[in-house]
Enzyme design. Structure first.
Site, PDB file in Angstrom:
ATOM      1  CG  HIS A   1      -1.853  -1.202   1.200  1.00  0.00           C
ATOM      2  ND1 HIS A   1      -2.096  -1.989   2.307  1.00  0.00           N
ATOM      3  CD2 HIS A   1      -2.570  -1.758   0.191  1.00  0.00           C
ATOM      4  CE1 HIS A   1      -2.928  -2.961   1.987  1.00  0.00           C
ATOM      5  NE2 HIS A   1      -3.236  -2.839   0.704  1.00  0.00           N
TER       6      HIS A   1
ATOM      7  CD  GLU B   1      -0.603   0.697   4.394  1.00  0.00           C
ATOM      8  OE1 GLU B   1      -1.839   0.613   4.278  1.00  0.00           O
ATOM      9  OE2 GLU B   1       0.139  -0.318   4.465  1.00  0.00           O
TER      10      GLU B   1
ATOM     11  CG  HIS C   1       0.775  -3.611   5.317  1.00  0.00           C
ATOM     12  ND1 HIS C   1      -0.068  -3.366   4.273  1.00  0.00           N
ATOM     13  CD2 HIS C   1       1.309  -4.841   5.083  1.00  0.00           C
ATOM     14  CE1 HIS C   1      -0.061  -4.390   3.437  1.00  0.00           C
ATOM     15  NE2 HIS C   1       0.749  -5.298   3.904  1.00  0.00           N
TER      16      HIS C   1
ATOM     17  CD  GLU D   1      -1.116  -3.022   9.394  1.00  0.00           C
ATOM     18  OE1 GLU D   1      -1.627  -3.771   8.542  1.00  0.00           O
ATOM     19  OE2 GLU D   1      -0.873  -1.810   9.172  1.00  0.00           O
TER      20      GLU D   1
END
Ligand code: GEM
Ligand code: ZN
Length: 375
Positions: A166, A169, A259, A335
């Site tokens: 992504h 990110e 991410h 994350e």
């Protein structure tokens, strides 16, 4: 006064910029997609004048909860990105800032430019233990580049790290920069021992086209690469196609997909508990990795994160689930927050490139704790 975004990862729509005290902006959607959230633009104005920048229509953004308690970042030198006063009223993000210079940049998170990406690859390949490999071309014709760190050898564990599926990110590529700086540090004992036991395959940027285009979540034709891992295709997701093809060649004993998360103010991992093949062996590896990651840094925690998938209900198109299942290996989505780590806040910078890089160094402690038991 002038607002521009025609540069690497630029994204803004200017709706009204006639008065410093009521600049009206909106964010462009990813191409051929409804996702939008990443912004990055430049303001040219009179310094030391109070400015109010209002980004509207955010109730339709990809992650509206991402704007609650969020502070935008700004920079004069494009190196130091500091947080600025930001409020969210449920639909509009209001940035109040008095610039100290006539030219100032604003972004959702500290950008990681394509030039910096190319510099990282070029720097890394100069290490005697690192080789750069071309995997294939993206839809906009950019290289899908992989770094091989360590000598592939029978008996060594195979550890894969991918980042920035992504593109918005950007903390993911900052993380990889820190990870590589430690892994290639010949004076670092943890790195040296890991390289005796394993070989690393690293993709610093899974989505170079979306990165340059200023996308949040998709590639050049609006495809979310993290929903392509079951059946990637050259037509829609060549980025995933090439990487998965290489994984099948090398095998995978451990996989980390890096991410950023818009809403949760924490660093955390999401594993494979919903995979059909999930086993006590994999659970034990997951627990040991997380315990050691928490020992390595207070910036990592395992109390808050995504809801656990029910047994057998993991989405098989997600990278971590697809690779964890296919190779019966330890696999995590890692994350980092766009906001800050609420347990260890930094009011000036929030979560930042420096902290992303440090986490990329710290993760090596957790890898070292499990490397001998991956198989
Ligand atoms: C997430 S990962 C998918 C959700 N994973 C679990 N285990 N619930 C995505 O792709 O939506 C990663 C991200 O976007 O940062
Ligand atoms: Zn993501």
């Amino acid at each position: 006064m002038r607002i521009s975004s025609n540069f690497d990862s630029g994204n803004i729509e200017v709706n009204n910029a006639s008065s410093p005290n009521d600049i009206r902006l909106s964010i462009k959607k990813d191409k051929q997609s409804d996702f939008f959230q990443w912004f990055h633009f430049k303001l040219e104005t009179t310094a030391f004048l109070s400015h109010k920048l209002v980004i509207t229509n955010l109730h339709q953004s990809a992650y509206p909860d991402g704007w609650k308690n969020y502070q935008a970042v700004a920079s004069y030198d494009r190196q130091e990105w500091f947080r600025v006063d930001t409020e969210f009223d449920g639909d509009s993000l209001v940035i109040q800032h008095t610039p100290e210079y006539e030219h100032v940049y604003y972004a959702y998170f500290a950008p990681y430019s394509y030039e910096r990406h190319l510099d990282l690859l070029a720097w890394a390949q100069q290490s005697p233990v690192c080789q750069q490999q071309f995997l294939g071309e993206t839809l906009d014709g950019r290289d899908m580049s992989m770094l091989v760190v360590g000598e592939p050898e029978e008996g060594k564990k195979v550890i894969w790290v991918t980042a920035r599926q992504h593109p918005g990110e950007t903390m993911a590529e900052w993380f990889v920069e820190g990870f590589l700086e430690r892994l290639l540090d010949e004076s670092d004992g943890v790195a040296r021992q890991l390289l005796e036991k394993s070989v690393f395959y690293v993709i610093p940027n899974m989505n170079p086209d979306g990165s340059v285009r200023g996308h949040l979540r998709t590639n050049a034709i609006g495809v979310n690469l993290n929903r392509e891992w079951a059946t990637p295709s050259l037509a829609s997701s060549p980025e995933v196609y090439f990487v998965k093809q290489k994984m099948i060649e090398t095998g995978v004993d451990m996989f980390l997909d890096v991410h950023g998360d818009e809403a949760l103010p924490y660093n955390f991992v999401a594993g494979c508990e919903g995979n059909p093949g999930y086993s006590p062996r994999i659970k034990n590896l997951e627990d040991k990795f997380k315990q050691n990651f928490m020992l390595a840094t207070p910036d990592f925690q395992d109390s808050f994160g995504y809801p656990k998938d029910k047994p057998g209900e993991a989405n098989p198109t997600v990278a971590t689930h697809a690779i964890g299942q296919h190779f019966d290996c330890l696999a995590f989505t890692l994350e980092m927050p766009f906001k800050d780590n609420i347990d260890l806040p930094d009011s000036a910078y929030g979560w930042s490139p420096a902290r992303s890089k440090q986490l990329g160094e710290d993760v090596m402690i957790a890898m070292r704790a499990v490397v001998d038991m991956l198989r």
